[in-house]
Design an enzyme around this catalytic site. Structure first.
Site, PDB file in Angstrom:
ATOM      1  CG  LEU A 100     -26.508 -81.901 -14.696  1.00 55.77           C
ATOM      2  CD1 LEU A 100     -26.092 -80.448 -14.582  1.00 55.77           C
ATOM      3  CD2 LEU A 100     -27.822 -82.250 -15.543  1.00 55.77           C
ATOM      4  N   GLY A 145     -23.098 -84.722 -21.859  1.00 54.24           N
ATOM      5  CA  GLY A 145     -24.304 -84.108 -22.943  1.00 54.24           C
ATOM      6  C   GLY A 145     -25.031 -82.931 -22.406  1.00 54.24           C
ATOM      7  CG  HIS A 146     -27.440 -83.170 -18.692  1.00 55.23           C
ATOM      8  ND1 HIS A 146     -27.255 -84.134 -18.418  1.00 55.23           N
ATOM      9  CD2 HIS A 146     -28.790 -83.220 -19.079  1.00 55.23           C
ATOM     10  CE1 HIS A 146     -28.070 -85.060 -18.234  1.00 55.23           C
ATOM     11  NE2 HIS A 146     -29.253 -84.407 -18.687  1.00 55.23           N
ATOM     12  N   GLY A 161     -31.730 -81.778 -26.124  1.00 58.49           N
ATOM     13  CA  GLY A 161     -30.965 -82.813 -26.633  1.00 58.49           C
ATOM     14  C   GLY A 161     -31.792 -83.417 -27.899  1.00 58.49           C
ATOM     15  CD  GLU A 162     -30.347 -83.056 -33.385  1.00 55.34           C
ATOM     16  OE1 GLU A 162     -29.407 -84.060 -33.668  1.00 55.34           O
ATOM     17  OE2 GLU A 162     -30.401 -81.972 -34.012  1.00 55.34           O
ATOM     18  CE  LYS A 163     -29.210 -91.201 -25.180  1.00 53.27           C
ATOM     19  NZ  LYS A 163     -30.358 -91.415 -24.368  1.00 53.27           N
ATOM     20  CG  ASP A 164     -34.165 -88.070 -24.570  1.00 55.30           C
ATOM     21  OD1 ASP A 164     -34.388 -89.055 -24.360  1.00 55.30           O
ATOM     22  OD2 ASP A 164     -33.665 -87.278 -23.827  1.00 55.30           O
ATOM     23  CB  SER A 185     -28.071 -92.075 -21.353  1.00 52.87           C
ATOM     24  OG  SER A 185     -29.048 -92.696 -20.482  1.00 52.87           O
TER      25      SER A 185
HETATM   26  O1  PAF Z   1     -35.055 -84.720 -21.286  1.00 54.00           O
HETATM   27  C1  PAF Z   1     -35.262 -84.699 -19.968  1.00 54.00           C
HETATM   28  O2  PAF Z   1     -34.226 -84.797 -19.344  1.00 54.00           O
HETATM   29  C2  PAF Z   1     -36.721 -84.649 -19.471  1.00 54.00           C
HETATM   30  O3  PAF Z   1     -37.679 -85.242 -20.097  1.00 54.00           O
HETATM   31  C3  PAF Z   1     -37.104 -83.121 -19.500  1.00 54.00           C
HETATM   32  C4  PAF Z   1     -37.203 -82.275 -20.710  1.00 54.00           C
HETATM   33  C5  PAF Z   1     -36.041 -82.309 -18.518  1.00 54.00           C
HETATM   34  C6  PAF Z   1     -38.483 -82.734 -18.700  1.00 54.00           C
HETATM   35  O4  PAF Z   1     -38.636 -83.434 -17.626  1.00 54.00           O
END
Ligand code: PAF
Length: 259
Positions: A14, A17-18, A127-130, A165
């Site tokens: 973590l 961002g998290h 997150g919008e990061k992904d 990240s």
């Molecule tokens: O974004 C992430 O950390 C992962 O892809 C998720 C959504 C926890 C699924 O494993």
């Protein structure tokens, strides 16, 4: 008031961002479950899976301090006790991140489905990061009529502009300087007047940094993930490698350009 429960799914390691996802979750419920599970199904490269940072103890402490009310760190057997029937992420799951990482988004949807079934949240924060992951999850949740509200959270950046990240810890000081080309390119591109000039600018800036190995750079329409033809509701996406570390980032086309 109806009972609400927020799930913040994570793979651990973590960072701020998290923690921002937890913070946003608090707007929706007093009950915030943070799951920590490194999902083998979404890694196509066993080395990448093996190298993924694992720090459940300190992750749990950080999440609780940030306001999580429950931490859930299941084992692989708990999540996948039976034969896994994988959820198909469709055409969009095979674009961009899905090209070099076959089955990645199928793996993401499969684990998210299992996390949802265990936790039974009313809301889940991603997150919008992904950005592609967020798009695919939103579309799947709507189509499957899960009744779970998918909440999106903005990209969090370090002061130098690098998107946070879990992989950033693998960047040395010089690699980090190189990696800044990504946010620089995105910032400049998203202030261009047209999608065409934004695309050119994105590629030019990225190509100016020899240490950056491009995977893809594109401006997409946020509604359908097709290459954008107008700046409205469009977003620039970039992915590539710096010294073997894969990085991705994105930025919405600037509102001032579109207005
Ligand atoms: O974004 C992430 O950390 C992962 O892809 C998720 C959504 C926890 C699924 O494993």
């Amino acid at each position: 008031m109806t009972h609400t429960k927020v799930l913040v799914p994570t793979m651990g390691a973590l960072h701020a961002g998290h923690l921002s996802l937890i913070e946003i979750g608090k707007q929706y419920s007093r009950e915030i479950v943070v799951s920590i599970f490194v999902n083998p199904l979404q890694f196509e490269d066993p080395q990448d899976l093996a190298k993924y940072p694992r720090s459940v103890e300190s992750d749990s402490q950080q999440a609780l301090l940030a306001g999580a009310t429950q931490i859930w760190a299941p084992t692989v057997e708990e999540i996948y006790p039976d034969q896994v029937s994988v959820i198909d992420s469709g055409v969009i799951g095979r674009k961009f991140e899905g090209v070099g990482r076959e089955g990645h988004f199928d793996g993401v949807l499969t684990v998210v489905d299992r996390l949802f079934k265990h936790v039974q949240p009313t809301h889940a924060v991603f997150g919008e990061k992904d950005f592609q992951q967020l798009f695919i999850i939103k579309k799947w949740a709507k189509k499957s009529k899960l009744g779970i509200e998918i909440i999106s959270a903005p990209v969090i950046r370090d002061v130098d502009g690098l998107a946070l990240s879990s992989r950033n810890v693998r960047l040395g000081a010089d690699d980090r300087k190189t990696a800044l080309v990504i946010s620089r390119a995105l910032r400049q591109a998203t202030h261009e007047r047209s999608v065409e000039s934004a695309r050119d600018r994105l590629h030019d800036v990225l190509a100016s940094e020899p240490g950056f190995e491009l995977d893809y750079a594109e401006i997409i329409n946020e509604d359908n993930f097709e290459p954008a033809t107008s700046a409205r509701k469009s977003r620039a996406l970039v992915a590539g490698w710096v010294n073997g570390v894969r990085l991705l980032d994105n930025m919405q086309m600037s509102a001032s350009v579109i207005a």
